[in-house]
Each structure stands twice: as structure tokens, then as C-alpha cells.
Design an enzyme around this catalytic site. Structure first.
Site, short mmCIF file in Angstrom:
data_model
loop_
_atom_site.label_atom_id
_atom_site.label_comp_id
_atom_site.label_asym_id
_atom_site.label_seq_id
_atom_site.Cartn_x
_atom_site.Cartn_y
_atom_site.Cartn_z
N THR A 203 40.46 34.52 50.19
CA THR A 203 41.92 34.55 50.03
C THR A 203 42.47 35.92 50.43
OG1 THR A 203 41.71 35.14 47.70
CG2 THR A 203 41.97 32.81 48.21
N LYS B 5 38.77 46.35 37.63
CA LYS B 5 37.53 46.93 38.14
C LYS B 5 37.88 48.24 38.86
CE LYS B 5 36.13 42.18 39.15
NZ LYS B 5 35.94 41.18 40.22
N SER C 39 37.36 37.70 37.75
CA SER C 39 38.22 38.09 38.87
C SER C 39 39.48 38.79 38.39
CB SER C 39 38.61 36.83 39.66
OG SER C 39 39.63 37.10 40.58
N ALA C 40 39.99 39.71 39.22
CA ALA C 40 41.26 40.39 38.93
C ALA C 40 42.45 39.48 39.21
CB ALA C 40 41.37 41.65 39.77
N SER C 41 42.21 38.38 39.93
CA SER C 41 43.30 37.49 40.33
C SER C 41 43.98 36.84 39.14
CB SER C 41 42.76 36.39 41.25
OG SER C 41 43.77 35.43 41.50
N ARG D 154 46.92 43.81 40.95
CA ARG D 154 48.16 43.66 41.71
C ARG D 154 49.04 44.91 41.64
NH1 ARG D 154 51.67 38.77 39.80
NH2 ARG D 154 49.68 37.74 40.18
N LYS E 215 41.10 46.00 48.22
CA LYS E 215 40.05 45.05 47.83
C LYS E 215 39.58 45.30 46.39
CE LYS E 215 37.10 42.98 50.94
NZ LYS E 215 35.87 42.98 51.72
N GLY E 216 39.63 44.25 45.58
CA GLY E 216 39.07 44.32 44.24
C GLY E 216 39.92 45.04 43.21
N ASN F 282 45.82 34.28 39.71
CA ASN F 282 45.97 32.90 40.20
C ASN F 282 44.62 32.18 40.26
OD1 ASN F 282 48.90 33.01 41.02
ND2 ASN F 282 48.10 34.68 42.26
N ASP G 4 32.77 36.90 41.27
CA ASP G 4 34.09 37.32 41.72
C ASP G 4 34.65 36.15 42.54
OD1 ASP G 4 36.28 39.04 42.35
OD2 ASP G 4 35.34 39.47 44.27
N LEU G 5 35.94 36.15 42.78
CA LEU G 5 36.56 35.04 43.50
C LEU G 5 36.76 35.35 44.99
CD1 LEU G 5 37.96 32.25 43.36
CD2 LEU G 5 40.07 33.44 42.78
N ASP G 6 37.63 36.31 45.27
CA ASP G 6 37.96 36.63 46.66
C ASP G 6 36.76 37.24 47.39
OD1 ASP G 6 40.50 35.80 46.09
OD2 ASP G 6 41.33 37.79 45.80
N GLU H 44 29.31 39.87 43.70
CA GLU H 44 30.49 40.68 44.05
C GLU H 44 30.51 41.10 45.51
OE1 GLU H 44 33.22 42.23 43.67
OE2 GLU H 44 33.80 41.90 41.60
N ASP H 45 31.71 41.22 46.07
CA ASP H 45 31.82 41.66 47.47
C ASP H 45 32.51 43.02 47.62
OD1 ASP H 45 34.49 40.76 46.87
OD2 ASP H 45 34.86 40.64 49.02
#
Length: 209
Positions: free
Chosen positions: A19, A147, A116-118, A51, A47-48, A120, A11-13, A171-172
Site C-alpha cells: 500500500t 516504531k 502495524s502503524a496503519s 501518520r 516508511k514505517g 486502516n 507488519d502490513l505495508d 518486517e520490511d
């Protein structure tokens, strides 16, 4: 569990970079425009998640309803604010241990993917100067289901040419851990054990690995 993995999906964030603070500032700014307060406690619910789902939660907090066209415009407005914040990202904002851990996996021949869901994600990896360490990027532009749906991890696994049992997800967020479990993958939780109960192991960050 980590010695035998052939693929690592991150995962990213909250795992690679924090971020979340920039998401929070952008959502808070939108809420202020709409005339209500959006707190850090409220932000935990975002979180997770995608958008548009995040926007729905934000509007629910504010007790507001809008049509689809207006909501799309709001989501774009929030994203423009967020992109302004992250455009100043640099390598120093990588979370502890990220560069060392990704580099060690690369040397071992482990396939590395982002899940990631991002929307960006590629831009962020580029700003952090680590895009070259990832073999595959699966993000909010690639998949349609957020997710805890396992689509993002299933897609990353397939693109790595591996089976779910060969992959470990990092994952966080609870939703992300649930998605990884649903995809049949092992999970390293990044954060607090009492929150990430379904993860195989939980560490404070990649520096512990």
C-alpha cells in the site's frame, strides 16, 4: 528460528500488501496542494513511521510550518485520499506467498498477529479477504508510540499470550526491525539485506518461506 515459533507478528505495508504506493500518491497530492514537489526518494523517509510523524517530515521537506490544528486537518485530508485509493484493493494485490504462508502457519497452530502503524489495517485486511487468518490486530488505533518504539510488537505478543522469545516478527522497514529487536523478538526482514542488517534472516518475500 521459524520451526519453533509460537507466534508470528506481521507488519502490513510491504509484507502483506504494497500500500506504500497509495500512501505516496496521497502524500504527493497533499504536497502539490501546498505548493512543493514530493518525490519517491522523499517517500523513503516515511516508511514505517506514523501518520503525524510522516506529515512532519513532509512539511520539513517543503520548508513549511503549521499549527497543530492545521496539521491534524492535513493528516485527515491525506487519509481521506488514501482511503479512496485503498477502497479499490482486492485479493489480487496480496504480495506473493502471503496467503499460502499464513494458511500454513494457521494449520501449525501458530498464533498470527498484525503489528502495524496503519490506522486502516482492519479495513485493508477486510478488503484483501484475509482478516479471518489473524488472531490479533494491533494497529495505529491501538498503540500511541510509533516504531522504532517496540510498543506495537509488545502489545501483539501480550495479546497472543506469549513471551517475546516465542515470537518472530516479519518486517520490511528499518524502524520496524529495530522495534522488534528492542522487544526481544527474532526478526525476518522482507527486502534487502544491506538495509535490514539487524534482522536474523532476510528474504525477498513470504513466497521464499
Amino acid at each position: 528460528m521459524l520451526e519453533h515459533m509460537k507466534g508470528a507478528i506481521f507488519d502490513l505495508d510491504g509484507v502483506i500488501v504494497d500500500t506504500a504506493k497509495y500512501h505516496f500518491l496521497a502524500w504527493r497530492s497533499l504536497a502539490e496542494e501546498l505548493g512543493f514537489e514530493f518525490t519517491e526518494a522523499h517517500n523513503e523517509r516515511l516508511k514505517g513511521v506514523s501518520r503525524m510523524r510522516s506529515l512532519d517530515i513532509l512539511l520539513e521537506i517543503g520548508g513549511l510550518e503549521f499549527g497543530e490544528a492545521e496539521k491534524l486537518e492535513m493528516a485527515e485530508r491525506k487519509n481521506r485520499l488514501y482511503v479512496q485509493y485503498i477502497s479499490r484493493l482486492e485479493e489480487s494485490e496480496l504480495l506473493p506467498g502471503v496467503l499460502d504462508y499464513l494458511s500454513s502457519l494457521k494449520k501449525r497452530g501458530v498464533g498470527i498477529a498484525l503489528g502495524s502503524a496503519s490506522k486502516n489495517a482492519a479495513f485493508i485486511l477486510d478488503k484483501l479477504k484475509i482478516a479471518g487468518l489473524f488472531d490479533i490486530i494491533v494497529d495505529g488505533n491501538t498503540v500511541s508510540r510509533a516504531k522504532p518504539d517496540p510498543e506495537v510488537f509488545q502489545t501483539a505478543c501480550r495479546r497472543l499470550g506469549l513471551q517475546p522469545a516465542d515470537c518472530v516478527v516479519f518486517e520490511d522497514a528499518e524502524a520496524g526491525v529495530a522495534a522488534a529487536v528492542a522487544a526481544g523478538m527474532r526478526v525476518v526482514g522482507i527486502g534487502r539485506p544491506e538495509v535490514l542488517k539487524s534482522a536474523g534472516i532476510v528474504v525477498a518475500g513470504l513466497h521464499e518461506l
